[in-house]
Enzyme design. Structure first.
Site, PDB file in Angstrom:
ATOM      1  N   HIS A 205       8.415 -11.592 -23.367  1.00  0.00           N
ATOM      2  CA  HIS A 205       9.358 -12.281 -24.228  1.00  0.00           C
ATOM      3  C   HIS A 205       9.959 -11.296 -25.229  1.00  0.00           C
ATOM      4  O   HIS A 205      11.029 -11.512 -25.769  1.00  0.00           O
ATOM      5  CB  HIS A 205       8.683 -13.407 -25.003  1.00  0.00           C
ATOM      6  CG  HIS A 205       8.297 -14.561 -24.135  1.00  0.00           C
ATOM      7  ND1 HIS A 205       7.138 -14.573 -23.405  1.00  0.00           N
ATOM      8  CD2 HIS A 205       8.932 -15.730 -23.862  1.00  0.00           C
ATOM      9  CE1 HIS A 205       7.067 -15.718 -22.731  1.00  0.00           C
ATOM     10  NE2 HIS A 205       8.135 -16.428 -22.979  1.00  0.00           N
ATOM     11  N   ASP A 277      12.988 -15.697 -14.553  1.00  0.00           N
ATOM     12  CA  ASP A 277      12.481 -16.153 -15.846  1.00  0.00           C
ATOM     13  C   ASP A 277      13.672 -16.131 -16.810  1.00  0.00           C
ATOM     14  O   ASP A 277      14.760 -15.663 -16.462  1.00  0.00           O
ATOM     15  CB  ASP A 277      11.326 -15.259 -16.327  1.00  0.00           C
ATOM     16  CG  ASP A 277      10.403 -15.999 -17.313  1.00  0.00           C
ATOM     17  OD1 ASP A 277      10.789 -17.076 -17.805  1.00  0.00           O
ATOM     18  OD2 ASP A 277       9.291 -15.494 -17.585  1.00  0.00           O
TER      19      ASP A 277
END
Lengths: 539, 539
Positions: A205, A277
């Site tokens: 992330h 993702d």
């Protein structure tokens, strides 16, 4: 569902590309409830996008089950083409949307599998089935689960207990069982994060982790559960933002044709949806500008671009890449074909009609409790004896006091110790030092687990030094850890082993009830007596 | 609404009495979400009651607007006779049910009325109209509001800022305006708590307060706003659990025929529904056993018994009282007549169809902001200048950390100071002492207001001594108080008046944004820049 699936071959090129985009939206009904304004468009923006860009779907976060039902109905109405509606429901629908069944994290099943694989498989199947049933009841048709990463790095800040464990065989079996259970309902499943996010110590992330294992190791470990999922006919595979040196030294897996087309599509023979993702994540967003990322992901073989920075920019970038000949239209049509296969499964299926009022059935809640009981770990020297005439505290430490779903005054972690005479003291890791001067006998309850975006597994050096100080004073008389077995490992090496302890993989109400009951050795009769004031949530 | 109103004269006596009962239920869909198990029956129990006891209605607490919509549909389906569905929405529907419009407490309007009565009347009308519209959208048909108590006792622990103020004329005008606004929709309104709960210093949730004023004083002060509400054709009046010595030395108002029939029905000429306050409250529950309380309330003239201890017991007690001749059946029939008048207004009205998606409209949110702005109080010496290179804290003090709806990480009271360089320190009154050793420059934000069941106005001697210690250290550089003007009064007498301060009647996000913007004198451009990260909730 009133909209019927149109014939995608009649779409314009831009409309086709629109179907390849899934945007993030708030699960709440109203703009003033949006929790992540950077990522979640307002309702006017969103309805404009859905109507004019012919987007493929949305991924939702926030809101309760009831809100989700109303929200998904609204979003489907805004869209001319029936939408994918996805959610990161890895621990049951109740993990994200209150009211539904909240399962323990997958690693609890991995724990059970160590001693009884078939029992664990049975639970994973039920977890898949209940998750799919409840998702369907509120209009979610795409489950972004199971995680089939092999978590063989205790410092993994982002996968951690979200994985089934550190054995590729167990992860594979439990992942397959989850997928098979979910197949009882017309919802999609997702194996993630290809080719395996378990052995990283940084968070994609925030940054791009690098995997340096050679091909043999990847094939003999990371890929095993993906092969299992593909054999179980998983509907989609989500890519990881990881640099896999052995396969592609230039591009993160998400943007690598060698990996998505060469490995996943051709070598492993996966013919379902390849979904990236989230493209706004640091691990890939830092790699190039957002237009280039969109084009490269399609070029690599992705069918669905999840959460691009701006869907309109992403569509235009892919559109221009086709017009300039960098991408050919067959690449787009291949994806549309796969998207339609998936949407036909969802929308043209003779839908089982699940009422929202049928969430969280008693038998499903029993399954949750059983998983929690079978995966519980305890010290030998239980119970903690209550000395009711002393002044004593229930010191609860949470990761972030503004972001703790279990912080509800009815929660057994508060109420049971309270009925036994403990005063509540609630702090997070930032305010922990403020309560170190307190010398009362202490029941210590820690609610910390690895979570994305934190950059660590929730357990930093400052916190450790506070725990050291606390342990040194010999006032901790009992310990319950909720969430991370890695934090338990630390305590069992650092603390006096006379302290009775309990470890639960879950953090929810049922975890707290079972852990407190076990620590204090409360009989069901005693719990029932307490429950006259507390409700029957934990009986 | 599919059920049509049946002919009540065909009901059996027990079925008639059932219609006089309103029970408490959870606004959540599922039993595992029940927050108050002592008061809120499980779904199996509740559906049994609704089906077999022919209950008149439910009062709901808990859940969001979306949940309420699904819940009220479910409850109406369980009941053969259309139900009253009531809620204590005194500050807009959003006060209780997230997603809907959350108004400031009524005393904010009273504050505006001091300088501009017609503006305040206008806002009260809008508040009534929006509350009724939003209640209807989610199936609530009985608004337990407005409070027309005259709060002339600053130590009042239970009414406090829930009242429009301390002037009977202003309370009367604003109460009337609220009722008139609500009349735009087929929902019931309630003037409470008869004959006036404003001059008490104890909480009738816990004990029975005594009012010792003579008749002249009651008529010239407490009764004025009730007369206003009756003139405005309020649908119901809720009784208070108070001993009014001048009128009935034996019985609390709720159980007094002299007061309910003699004063309210005959003298003031009120011909709508008389509803008791909750019969499980300490103020009346300690007075007799629950059967006797039910009978006495009906005998006194109540049409609706709110939250009896056990509805089946209450029905049987009233039934037996009729059979033994203590009550006559005409008393019951009178109430049924009034109940049917009210239900006809709700159910046989040509319903305006309000979609749940239409809650919290932009113009309604503007009204909220305007009320907050016009009722804001500030010191002369604003702004607080930010010295960004220093270590400084944003010390937030809340009443109860487990029960603070505004504790959301997106809230402007956290985020604006954070962007200006303040570190968050969040404590409640129990943990306040832990942060007194911290000597950093401090922005102090206090979120405390009188709330029922606490037994004090949220501001006890221990807390005061902590505030004294803090003020003594001269580290408090700015102060924002949210909620109680009485706490502001204390600070402005105790603190150095060089400290810039802001007071807001509200505690919600909009209050925080307006208060912080005012304290720091931020321009709209600055706020807009901040809002790129924070959303436009406070612009």
């Amino acid at each position: 569902m009133t909209n019927l699936l149109p014939d995608w071959t009649q779409f314009s090129l831009k409309e086709k590309i629109g179907q390849m985009i899934v945007v993030r939206a708030s699960g709440y009904l109203f703009d003033h409830q949006i929790l992540y304004p950077v990522w979640e468009a307002s309702n006017p923006q969103l309805s404009y996008w859905l109507e004019t860009l012919n987007l493929g779907g949305v991924i939702l976060l926030g809101g309760s089950s009831a809100e989700l039902l109303l929200r998904t109905q609204q979003l489907q109405q805004w869209s001319k083409t029936p939408l994918f509606i996805a959610a990161d429901i890895e621990e049951g629908v109740g993990q994200r949307f209150k009211g539904a069944t909240y399962f323990p994290p997958p690693m609890a099943l991995g724990e059970i599998a160590k001693s009884d694989l078939s029992l664990a498989i049975n639970y994973a199947y039920q977890m898949g089935e209940v998750t799919a049933k409840e998702a369907l009841a509120m209009g979610i048709n795409w489950i972004l689960s199971p995680i089939v990463d092999v978590n063989n790095n205790p410092d993994n800040p982002v996968i951690n207990i979200r994985a089934f464990g550190d054995s590729p065989e167990i992860v594979s079996e439990l992942g397959k069982a989850f997928i098979q259970g979910a197949k009882n309902y017309p919802t999609l499943t997702t194996a993630k994060h290809f080719p395996g996010h378990g052995d990283t110590s940084s968070d994609s992330h925030l940054d791009l982790p690098i995997i340096s294992h050679n091909n043999e190791r990847l094939e003999s470990l990371e890929l095993i559960p993906f092969e299992g999922a593909i054999n179980a006919k998983v509907d989609s595979v989500m890519t990881a933002h990881l640099l896999i040196n052995a396969w592609d030294k230039q591009n993160p897996a998400t943007l690598s044709k060698t990996i998505l087309t060469g490995k996943l599509r051709d070598k492993l023979g996966f013919d379902g949806l390849i979904v990236t993702d989230a493209l706004i994540m640091g691990g890939v967003a830092k790699f190039a500008d957002s237009e280039e990322i969109a084009v490269k992901a399609v070029e690599a073989g992705a069918d669905i671009l999840l959460m691009p920075d701006d869907p309109e920019l992403a569509i235009n970038a892919v559109y221009n890449a086709v017009n300039t000949g960098r991408l050919n239209v067959e690449r787009i049509d291949e994806s549309l074909n796969k998207i339609w296969q998936a949407k036909q499964k969802i929308f043209n299926h003779q839908n089982k009609n699940i009422s929202i009022y049928q969430l969280s059935q008693k038998e499903d809640r029993e399954t949750v409790k059983n998983i929690l009981k079978y995966s519980l770990k305890t010290s030998k020297n239980l119970p903690l004896k209550v000395t009711s005439n002393k002044s004593q505290r229930n010191l609860i430490i949470v990761d972030d006091i503004l972001n703790a779903e279990f912080l509800d005054r009815q929660m057994p972690g508060f109420t049971i110790p309270n009925l036994l005479g403990y005063d509540l003291q609630l702090v997070d890791q930032n305010t922990f030092h403020n309560v170190l001067e307190d010398n009362r006998e202490t029941l210590l309850q820690i609610f910390i687990r690895g979570n994305p975006f934190r950059g660590n597994a929730g357990f930093n050096e400052t916190a450790k030094s506070c725990y050291h100080k606390l342990l040194k004073k010999s006032i901790v008389k009992g310990l319950i850890i909720y969430g991370s077995p890695y934090i338990l490992d630390w305590f069992t090496t650092e603390m006096n082993l006379d302290i009775p302890w309990v470890f639960s993989y879950g953090q929810m109400a049922e975890s707290q009830a079972i852990a407190c009951q076990t620590l204090f050795n409360l009989s069901t009769a005693e719990l029932r007596e307490m429950s006259e004031n507390l409700g029957d949530i934990f009986i």
